[in-house]
Design a protein around this motif. Structure first.
Motif, PDB file in Angstrom:
ATOM      1  N   ALA A 469       4.778 124.293   0.325  1.00 18.21           N
ATOM      2  CA  ALA A 469       5.267 123.969  -1.013  1.00 18.21           C
ATOM      3  C   ALA A 469       4.182 124.203  -2.063  1.00 18.21           C
ATOM      4  O   ALA A 469       4.470 124.610  -3.193  1.00 18.21           O
ATOM      5  N   GLY A 470       2.901 123.949  -1.691  1.00 13.99           N
ATOM      6  CA  GLY A 470       1.792 124.227  -2.607  1.00 13.99           C
ATOM      7  C   GLY A 470       1.668 125.710  -2.896  1.00 13.99           C
ATOM      8  O   GLY A 470       1.374 126.118  -4.040  1.00 13.99           O
ATOM      9  N   ALA A 471       1.909 126.548  -1.870  1.00 15.22           N
ATOM     10  CA  ALA A 471       1.884 127.993  -2.071  1.00 15.22           C
ATOM     11  C   ALA A 471       3.011 128.418  -3.005  1.00 15.22           C
ATOM     12  O   ALA A 471       2.830 129.271  -3.887  1.00 15.22           O
ATOM     13  N   ASP A 472       4.187 127.811  -2.820  1.00 13.22           N
ATOM     14  CA  ASP A 472       5.323 128.113  -3.691  1.00 13.22           C
ATOM     15  C   ASP A 472       5.021 127.698  -5.131  1.00 13.22           C
ATOM     16  O   ASP A 472       5.360 128.410  -6.084  1.00 13.22           O
ATOM     17  N   TYR A 473       4.367 126.545  -5.282  1.00 16.30           N
ATOM     18  CA  TYR A 473       4.020 126.072  -6.624  1.00 16.30           C
ATOM     19  C   TYR A 473       3.021 127.009  -7.302  1.00 16.30           C
ATOM     20  O   TYR A 473       3.096 127.252  -8.504  1.00 16.30           O
ATOM     21  N   ALA A 474       2.085 127.535  -6.499  1.00 17.34           N
ATOM     22  CA  ALA A 474       1.127 128.497  -7.044  1.00 17.34           C
ATOM     23  C   ALA A 474       1.850 129.755  -7.526  1.00 17.34           C
ATOM     24  O   ALA A 474       1.497 130.349  -8.553  1.00 17.34           O
ATOM     25  N   GLY A 475       2.900 130.150  -6.781  1.00 20.40           N
ATOM     26  CA  GLY A 475       3.654 131.336  -7.165  1.00 20.40           C
ATOM     27  C   GLY A 475       4.440 131.144  -8.442  1.00 20.40           C
ATOM     28  O   GLY A 475       4.385 131.984  -9.352  1.00 20.40           O
ATOM     29  N   VAL A 476       5.193 130.041  -8.534  1.00 23.67           N
ATOM     30  CA  VAL A 476       6.003 129.811  -9.735  1.00 23.67           C
ATOM     31  C   VAL A 476       5.137 129.530 -10.952  1.00 23.67           C
ATOM     32  O   VAL A 476       5.562 129.722 -12.095  1.00 23.67           O
ATOM     33  N   SER A 477       3.891 129.089 -10.712  1.00 24.05           N
ATOM     34  CA  SER A 477       2.953 128.863 -11.824  1.00 24.05           C
ATOM     35  C   SER A 477       2.232 130.147 -12.210  1.00 24.05           C
ATOM     36  O   SER A 477       1.389 130.126 -13.114  1.00 24.05           O
ATOM     37  N   ARG A 478       2.530 131.231 -11.492  1.00 21.80           N
ATOM     38  CA  ARG A 478       1.941 132.550 -11.748  1.00 21.80           C
ATOM     39  C   ARG A 478       0.408 132.519 -11.662  1.00 21.80           C
ATOM     40  O   ARG A 478      -0.300 133.133 -12.477  1.00 21.80           O
ATOM     41  N   LEU A 479      -0.083 131.776 -10.682  1.00 21.47           N
ATOM     42  CA  LEU A 479      -1.526 131.738 -10.462  1.00 21.47           C
ATOM     43  C   LEU A 479      -1.944 132.968  -9.669  1.00 21.47           C
ATOM     44  O   LEU A 479      -1.214 133.440  -8.785  1.00 21.47           O
ATOM     45  N   GLN A 480      -3.098 133.495  -9.967  1.00 19.07           N
ATOM     46  CA  GLN A 480      -3.575 134.703  -9.316  1.00 19.07           C
ATOM     47  C   GLN A 480      -4.374 134.359  -8.062  1.00 19.07           C
ATOM     48  O   GLN A 480      -5.312 133.567  -8.118  1.00 19.07           O
ATOM     49  N   TYR A 481      -3.975 134.940  -6.941  1.00 20.74           N
ATOM     50  CA  TYR A 481      -4.744 134.812  -5.707  1.00 20.74           C
ATOM     51  C   TYR A 481      -4.516 136.079  -4.884  1.00 20.74           C
ATOM     52  O   TYR A 481      -3.573 136.850  -5.161  1.00 20.74           O
ATOM     53  N   PRO A 482      -5.348 136.363  -3.882  1.00 23.08           N
ATOM     54  CA  PRO A 482      -5.258 137.621  -3.134  1.00 23.08           C
ATOM     55  C   PRO A 482      -3.860 137.854  -2.562  1.00 23.08           C
ATOM     56  O   PRO A 482      -3.255 136.945  -1.967  1.00 23.08           O
ATOM     57  N   PRO A 483      -3.326 139.073  -2.712  1.00 25.90           N
ATOM     58  CA  PRO A 483      -1.964 139.371  -2.255  1.00 25.90           C
ATOM     59  C   PRO A 483      -1.858 139.624  -0.753  1.00 25.90           C
ATOM     60  O   PRO A 483      -0.753 139.813  -0.248  1.00 25.90           O
ATOM     61  N   ASN A 484      -2.988 139.604  -0.056  1.00 28.81           N
ATOM     62  CA  ASN A 484      -2.942 139.909   1.382  1.00 28.81           C
ATOM     63  C   ASN A 484      -2.795 138.659   2.245  1.00 28.81           C
ATOM     64  O   ASN A 484      -2.969 138.723   3.462  1.00 28.81           O
ATOM     65  N   ALA A 485      -2.476 137.522   1.619  1.00 28.54           N
ATOM     66  CA  ALA A 485      -2.219 136.298   2.396  1.00 28.54           C
ATOM     67  C   ALA A 485      -0.856 136.402   3.074  1.00 28.54           C
ATOM     68  O   ALA A 485       0.134 136.788   2.436  1.00 28.54           O
ATOM     69  N   ARG A 486      -0.789 136.062   4.344  1.00 33.62           N
ATOM     70  CA  ARG A 486       0.459 136.092   5.099  1.00 33.62           C
ATOM     71  C   ARG A 486       0.705 134.707   5.686  1.00 33.62           C
ATOM     72  O   ARG A 486      -0.076 134.224   6.504  1.00 33.62           O
ATOM     73  N   LEU A 487       1.806 134.084   5.260  1.00 32.13           N
ATOM     74  CA  LEU A 487       2.087 132.695   5.631  1.00 32.13           C
ATOM     75  C   LEU A 487       3.108 132.599   6.759  1.00 32.13           C
ATOM     76  O   LEU A 487       4.111 133.316   6.761  1.00 32.13           O
ATOM     77  N   ILE A 488       2.828 131.716   7.700  1.00 34.63           N
ATOM     78  CA  ILE A 488       3.773 131.336   8.742  1.00 34.63           C
ATOM     79  C   ILE A 488       4.084 129.862   8.542  1.00 34.63           C
ATOM     80  O   ILE A 488       3.190 129.011   8.607  1.00 34.63           O
ATOM     81  N   ARG A 489       5.346 129.559   8.279  1.00 37.68           N
ATOM     82  CA  ARG A 489       5.734 128.175   7.984  1.00 37.68           C
ATOM     83  C   ARG A 489       5.979 127.412   9.280  1.00 37.68           C
ATOM     84  O   ARG A 489       6.687 127.884  10.181  1.00 37.68           O
ATOM     85  N   THR A 490       5.394 126.237   9.367  1.00 37.29           N
ATOM     86  CA  THR A 490       5.683 125.287  10.444  1.00 37.29           C
ATOM     87  C   THR A 490       6.059 123.959   9.795  1.00 37.29           C
ATOM     88  O   THR A 490       5.679 123.694   8.657  1.00 37.29           O
ATOM     89  N   MET A 491       6.814 123.134  10.504  1.00 36.93           N
ATOM     90  CA  MET A 491       7.213 121.855   9.910  1.00 36.93           C
ATOM     91  C   MET A 491       6.014 120.965   9.666  1.00 36.93           C
ATOM     92  O   MET A 491       6.000 120.150   8.738  1.00 36.93           O
ATOM     93  N   CYS A 492       4.986 121.102  10.494  1.00 38.46           N
ATOM     94  CA  CYS A 492       3.779 120.286  10.366  1.00 38.46           C
ATOM     95  C   CYS A 492       2.604 121.083  10.900  1.00 38.46           C
ATOM     96  O   CYS A 492       2.766 121.941  11.786  1.00 38.46           O
ATOM     97  N   SER A 493       1.428 120.804  10.361  1.00 34.14           N
ATOM     98  CA  SER A 493       0.237 121.462  10.901  1.00 34.14           C
ATOM     99  C   SER A 493       0.007 121.072  12.352  1.00 34.14           C
ATOM    100  O   SER A 493      -0.648 121.785  13.108  1.00 34.14           O
ATOM    101  N   GLY A 494       0.579 119.931  12.764  1.00 35.60           N
ATOM    102  CA  GLY A 494       0.473 119.510  14.152  1.00 35.60           C
ATOM    103  C   GLY A 494       1.181 120.445  15.122  1.00 35.60           C
ATOM    104  O   GLY A 494       0.951 120.375  16.330  1.00 35.60           O
TER     105      GLY A 494
END
Length: 598
Positions: A469-494
């Motif tokens: 959700a933090g990554a999504d918030y960064a996107g909708v806020s149009r914050l600049q960060y490297p475009p080569n990040a690749r996310l795999i969603r899990t329900m929990c870091s555990g």
């Protein structure tokens, strides 16, 4: 309370304590110890004849020790049930040579010295936690002289004194000479807003309670001099600012500063030294009565109840809700709800509102008549399970039961499972499957993301509730960060198994980021603690095999920290650039050659 006591579908267990809770939503088994009352509550008419003849006198807790009661007494007016109770630790006993006066005075023969405690078990579908609060003990702040000077009262003692049903029938008097004081001072934030002097949080109600008290005094005693010592007045509720303005117009003097010292005067009055922060001067005030506005603390049994129900606590010691906005009365454990000051300091209006919300949330679950389990729950593969018990140890919801001695496969209660996946990640035999987040599904995602030019990618495992959700918030806020990040969603870091990390490194990932909720703020109670331990073990193995541990990073990012997510990604890109192609090739060779160690 009287209406609740008369309701045919409400059972009230008085003098009772919850000692154990087992089960899950829809089927909680609550074990209760009901203390012996030594009075038959069904026969007692509360006539009071027994208390009249009782020779034992003790301070009355309901009136904060400002009046007395007997060893057999009614706890407070309109108590439910309307029957007397006998305190066995204060009673002189039922030996005829000692005392049987209450037994002889009771015409209904309600008193039974042979009563014993009872253990009851109630099966319930939902639980509402409404443990209340505990007032701060101002004896810890010796400079105010509470208990050393009789004319120093707490705000609760003051409330009982000015109450029409209190020990003085609503008349404000000084404890030393029973005379009406001509001047009264109120000290705010006693035990609140200072970690060194009590608690760091604001207790919410103290300011407006004091404002209300000044208005009550001014209405009954217009000539009384009233002074309030404060840090700042927090009048944030509906109509509260108007009450504060009325208090000042009626002549209440507000001094911005807290007393640093209180000294007694020969006539029993008190001299208060205050640094007035508005004028920068040290002022002295002679007061005949001083009232300490004490803050709120969690109820004494909070820690025990938290352990029984598998709940979360905030850093302040109150219960933590599942989500402050979307689920403000829900606990992380399904089927458990909060009401009143169990969740945090609040006034009567807020407590009633939250209690109504908790009741509706409970009704919503029970009205359906059945429990709908999430599709992401875990499942045990019996053929692979060795009954080691590791899954039951790490489950934050106690949803897994294992008979280790009998070597019976683990069993998962689907209604209690929330699908965090920690059990699947910790199982050393791969005997647990988390639906929709299975090992093959996540491995396939890793393969797809690292299929082309893996050396240019930042592979990130992000928990659904915070980091993703933090990554999504960064996107909708149009914050600049490297475009080569690749996310795999899990329900929990555990859910991030160490096998996923090794597989990603073997596929050529230069750096890997595992991100989740902040410690103490995990959506799954404490599942991220196991994440932290797992990452430490993987790093130790990396170092042992000559792989740079810095290439595996662990970060806690909340849903509101879009800026932090962008900053972490920029830092990860810098780290990625420091990893050479030769280093990646060497890592792949090590893992290909020696895959048994992981």
């Amino acid at each position: 309370m009287t209406d609740a006591g008369r309701h045919p579908r409400i059972t009230i267990h008085t003098l009772s304590e919850v000692v154990d809770v087992n089960g899950h939503v829809g089927s909680f088994d609550v074990r209760i110890v009901k203390k012996a009352r030594y009075v038959d509550e069904t026969a007692c008419t509360a006539c009071g004849d027994c208390a009249t003849v009782c020779p034992v006198v003790r301070p009355d807790e309901f009136n904060m020790g400002l009046s007395s009661r007997r060893a057999i007494y009614s706890p407070f007016p309109q108590a439910v049930p309307s029957a007397y109770v006998l305190n066995p630790h204060e009673c002189l006993g039922n030996n005829p040579t000692v005392c049987t006066k209450c037994l002889e005075a009771c015409e209904k023969k309600c008193i039974d010295f042979h009563m014993s405690d009872q253990t009851l078990t109630e099966r319930v579908g939902t639980i509402v936690v409404a443990t209340g609060l505990s007032p701060f003990d101002p004896r810890k702040l010796d400079e105010y002289g509470y208990t050393r000077f009789e004319n120093v009262l707490t705000s609760l003692e003051f409330e009982r004194m000015v109450n029409a049903g209190g020990p003085t029938q609503g008349e404000l008097v000084r404890p030393t000479d029973r005379r009406r004081p001509k001047s009264v001072g109120f000290v705010q934030c006693v035990g609140s807003r200072s970690a060194r002097r009590g608690k760091s949080y604001c207790s919410n109600t103290c300011c407006m309670n004091t404002v209300k008290s000044t208005l009550v005094l001014k209405e009954h005693y217009p000539d009384m001099a009233i002074t309030v010592f404060y840090i700042d007045i927090r009048a944030f509720g509906k109509g509260f600012e108007d009450l504060f303005t009325r208090s000042r117009r009626k002549g209440t003097h507000y001094v911005r500063g807290l007393p640093g010292n209180v000294e007694p005067l020969p006539d029993g009055s008190l001299r208060v030294a205050v640094e007035n922060t508005a004028t920068g001067r040290l002022d002295y005030y002679d007061l005949e009565l001083l009232v300490l506005a004490v803050g709120m603390e969690p109820a004494p049994g909070t820690q025990r109840l938290q352990e029984m129900l598998g709940l979360q606590l905030t850093s302040d010691g109150f219960f933590l809700e599942a989500h402050p906005k979307l689920q403000p009365v829900d606990a992380a454990t399904r089927g458990v709800f909060y009401a009143g000051c169990a969740e945090g300091p609040k006034d009567i209006k807020e407590s009633v509102t939250q209690a109504s919300a908790a009741a509706v949330r409970a009704i919503r679950l029970m009205h359906a008549g059945h429990i709908t389990a999430e599709a992401i729950t875990a499942e045990v593969v019996p053929e692979l399970c060795k009954a080691c018990g590791k899954c039951a140890e790490v489950c934050p919801y106690n949803a897994i039961s294992v008979d280790v001695k009998a070597k019976q496969p683990a069993r998962i209660t689907a209604a209690a499972c929330n699908g965090c996946g920690t059990c699947a990640a910790e199982c050393p035999f791969g005997a647990i499957v988390t639906h929709h987040f299975t090992d093959p599904q996540i491995i396939d995602q890793i393969d797809a993301l690292l299929e082309e030019r893996p050396e240019d990618k930042i592979l990130t495992f992000a928990c659904n509730w915070c980091s993703y959700a933090g990554a999504d918030y960064a996107g909708v806020s149009r914050l600049q960060y490297p475009p080569n990040a690749r996310l795999i969603r899990t329900m929990c870091s555990g859910r991030v198994d160490d096998a996923f990390i090794w597989h990603a490194f073997k596929k050529g990932a230069p750096v890997i980021l595992v991100s989740g909720c902040h410690i103490g703020d995990c959506h799954y109670i404490d599942a991220n603690h196991w994440t932290e331990k797992r990452i430490q073990k993987v790093r130790a193995k990396m170092e042992k095999r000559g792989i740079r541990p810095e290439r595996l990073q662990l970060e806690w990012i909340s849903a509101a920290e879009g800026v932090r997510f962008a900053e972490v990604m920029i830092r990860m890109e810098s780290l990625r650039q420091s990893v050479s192609a030769a280093e990646i090739a060497e890592t792949v060779a090590i893992l290909t050659k020696d895959r048994e160690f992981y």
